[in-house]
Design an enzyme around this catalytic site. Structure first.
Site, PDB file in Angstrom:
ATOM      1  N   VAL A  43      -3.837   3.546  68.258  1.00  0.00           N
ATOM      2  CA  VAL A  43      -4.877   2.291  69.394  1.00  0.00           C
ATOM      3  C   VAL A  43      -5.673   3.763  69.793  1.00  0.00           C
ATOM      4  O   VAL A  43      -7.223   2.527  70.030  1.00  0.00           O
ATOM      5  CB  VAL A  43      -4.156   1.822  70.130  1.00  0.00           C
ATOM      6  CG1 VAL A  43      -3.484   1.951  71.394  1.00  0.00           C
ATOM      7  CG2 VAL A  43      -5.439   0.343  70.452  1.00  0.00           C
ATOM      8  N   LYS A  44      -5.639   4.471  70.231  1.00  0.00           N
ATOM      9  CA  LYS A  44      -6.260   5.840  70.909  1.00  0.00           C
ATOM     10  C   LYS A  44      -6.848   6.074  70.320  1.00  0.00           C
ATOM     11  O   LYS A  44      -8.315   6.616  70.901  1.00  0.00           O
ATOM     12  CB  LYS A  44      -5.252   6.437  70.663  1.00  0.00           C
ATOM     13  CG  LYS A  44      -4.119   6.081  71.924  1.00  0.00           C
ATOM     14  CD  LYS A  44      -4.199   5.420  73.680  1.00  0.00           C
ATOM     15  CE  LYS A  44      -3.415   5.623  74.457  1.00  0.00           C
ATOM     16  NZ  LYS A  44      -3.719   4.942  75.738  1.00  0.00           N
ATOM     17  N   ASP A  45      -7.407   5.852  69.166  1.00  0.00           N
ATOM     18  CA  ASP A  45      -8.080   6.491  68.306  1.00  0.00           C
ATOM     19  C   ASP A  45      -9.381   5.938  68.862  1.00  0.00           C
ATOM     20  O   ASP A  45     -10.580   6.648  68.712  1.00  0.00           O
ATOM     21  CB  ASP A  45      -8.154   6.213  66.247  1.00  0.00           C
ATOM     22  CG  ASP A  45      -6.943   7.170  65.859  1.00  0.00           C
ATOM     23  OD1 ASP A  45      -7.108   8.077  66.541  1.00  0.00           O
ATOM     24  OD2 ASP A  45      -7.045   6.915  64.670  1.00  0.00           O
TER      25      ASP A  45
END
Length: 453
Positions: A43-45
């Site tokens: 999700v950090k993308d």
């Protein structure tokens, strides 16, 4: 032709997947937002690229610059993809509790990785917060991302993740459950969903050793709650600006063991190979099940890929060392099965006490059986040795037979733990297990305690 101009354009639009087996006891539809489908597998993308683009727009990040960030690994991966496509250098500062896979992946995509100790205060100059700031001050043409307080983190999820969840559930979502670390995901998604429907409930997953749950409930930042924990990616010993507690309805805490066990169960029972925080998240959903009604739609977000935890949660030895595998332990042989192949450390009656001390130190043990030509005839215990030393400073040069205690009881391999426990007391610190063929092994209080789940 349909194609992305670069890898960054493939971020987002991750699938929503119905959970079936693990959620059989829940009277609601439970859907997983599986963020491992992002190109950096987390999700950090989303927030990494948003933070880079916002920093470019306002001049904090200049052409040819160096991006510096403290990360548990996933934000670093997203930043690495952005740095590669946009032409920046990257330094990732990571704590030593993070998996080796995360560190190796960051190096594979060109990041310089600086490893810092986990078990220090945030203000300690060795902490990954402090080291990140120092490197940013020392590195020319650099930008310190600071994902904890960088509100572009929250904005990314308000602009992307929240709308995706709303659209995928056709606005029927009633509960959103997610692990909380930097706070950007929960706050951004919560802000969007509550603007659409103020009745949507937002639940954060916290871990033991983190301050979020108590602070949300009492407003007290309790430093006594802070201690080292195993679960990666969630929980904090600080209050990031990205955590908007006013948008969160409540928190539930999940143990390290449950997070690890349910990470494996997601793979084995749902076929979803995701990371440690996902295990915590689904266990949190199960803990919250009394809050759900049959008509509810519960969305739980799975942050990252299981590939980053192959050496940890998906490794039997790692799990067993921490007591996370529920192997049935009922007999003497169960207590020693992981080290029964190692030789029993002994001393002989005519050896000097100094020899016993050397072995206690070398093998980091507290008890040693004493033997002579006829077999086991006594025992040496570090507590008794200390007491003898207080009485006689020349004890090290005396023979073992002058200071040894009585021999340890010998039990068979199939003796129950209950029987063994009765034999270990203040006068007798261990028992010996007869493994047959003349082989013996030792069981101590430590072995009994380690078997407690």
């Amino acid at each position: 032709m349909k194609y992305a101009k670069n890898i960054l354009e493939t971020i987002g639009n991750t699938p929503m997947v119905k959970l079936n087996k693990l959620t059989e006891g829940i009277d609601a539809l439970v859907l997983a937002k599986v963020e491992t489908f992002n190109p950096g597998n987390s999700v950090k993308d989303r927030m990494a690229v948003k933070m880079i683009e916002d920093a470019e727009a306002d001049g904090r990040l200049k052409p040819g610059g160096t991006i510096i960030e403290g990360t548990s690994g996933n934000t670093g991966m997203g930043l690495a993809l952005g740095a590669i496509v946009k032409g920046y250098k990257l330094i990732c500062v990571i704590s030593d509790k993070q998996s080796k896979e995360k560190m190796d992946i960051l190096r594979a995509v060109g990041a310089r990785v600086v490893v810092c100790p986990t078990d220090v205060e945030p203000t300690d100059p060795r902490s990954y917060y402090s080291v990140s700031k120092r490197l940013a001050q020392e590195t020319p043409n650099s930008w310190y991302v600071n994902q904890y307080d960088n509100l572009s983190n929250t904005a990314a999820h308000y602009e992307q993740t929240g709308p995706e969840i709303w659209e995928q559930t056709e606005g029927k979502i009633t509960h959103f459950v997610v692990g909380v670390g930097t706070g950007g995901t929960i706050s951004g998604v919560a802000k969007y969903l509550k603007e659409r429907n103020p009745d949507v409930k937002i639940w954060g997953i916290d871990t033991y050793g983190s301050v979020f749950k108590k602070y949300h409930e009492t407003g007290i930042f309790d430093e006594n709650e802070i201690y080292s924990y195993v679960t990666e990616g969630i929980g904090e010993d600080i209050l990031p600006k990205n955590v908007d507690f006013s948008l969160i309805n409540g928190f539930t805490k999940v143990t390290d063991k449950d997070a690890a066990v349910y990470t494996r169960r997601l793979a084995l029972e749902e076929g979803i190979f995701v990371g440690n925080s996902a295990g915590a998240a689904i266990k949190g959903v199960l803990q919250l099940k009394e809050h759900f009604k049959p008509e509810d739609v519960v969305v739980v977000l799975f942050h990252d890929s299981g590939s980053r935890y192959v050496g940890k949660m998906f490794n039997d030895d790692w799990m067993r060392e921490r007591g996370y595998l529920d192997d049935e332990i009922t007999k003497a042989e169960d207590l020693i099965k992981d080290h029964s192949d190692k030789p029993l450390i002994v001393v002989r009656t005519e050896e000097l006490v100094s020899h016993a001390i050397d072995r206690l130190r070398k093998y980091k043990i507290s008890q040693i059986p004493v033997i002579d030509v006829d077999g086991f005839v006594g025992s040496i215990d570090e507590t008794d040795l200390f007491r003898s030393y207080v009485e006689d400073k020349d004890i090290a040069t005396k023979p073992i037979k002058d200071v040894m205690g009585k021999p340890y009881p010998i039990v068979m391999a199939n003796t129950s733990i209950e029987e063994i426990s009765k034999l270990i007391n203040k006068d007798n610190q261990a028992v010996l297990v007869d493994l047959g063929d003349g082989r013996h092994h030792i069981i101590t209080k430590h072995d009994i305690i380690s078997s407690i789940k």
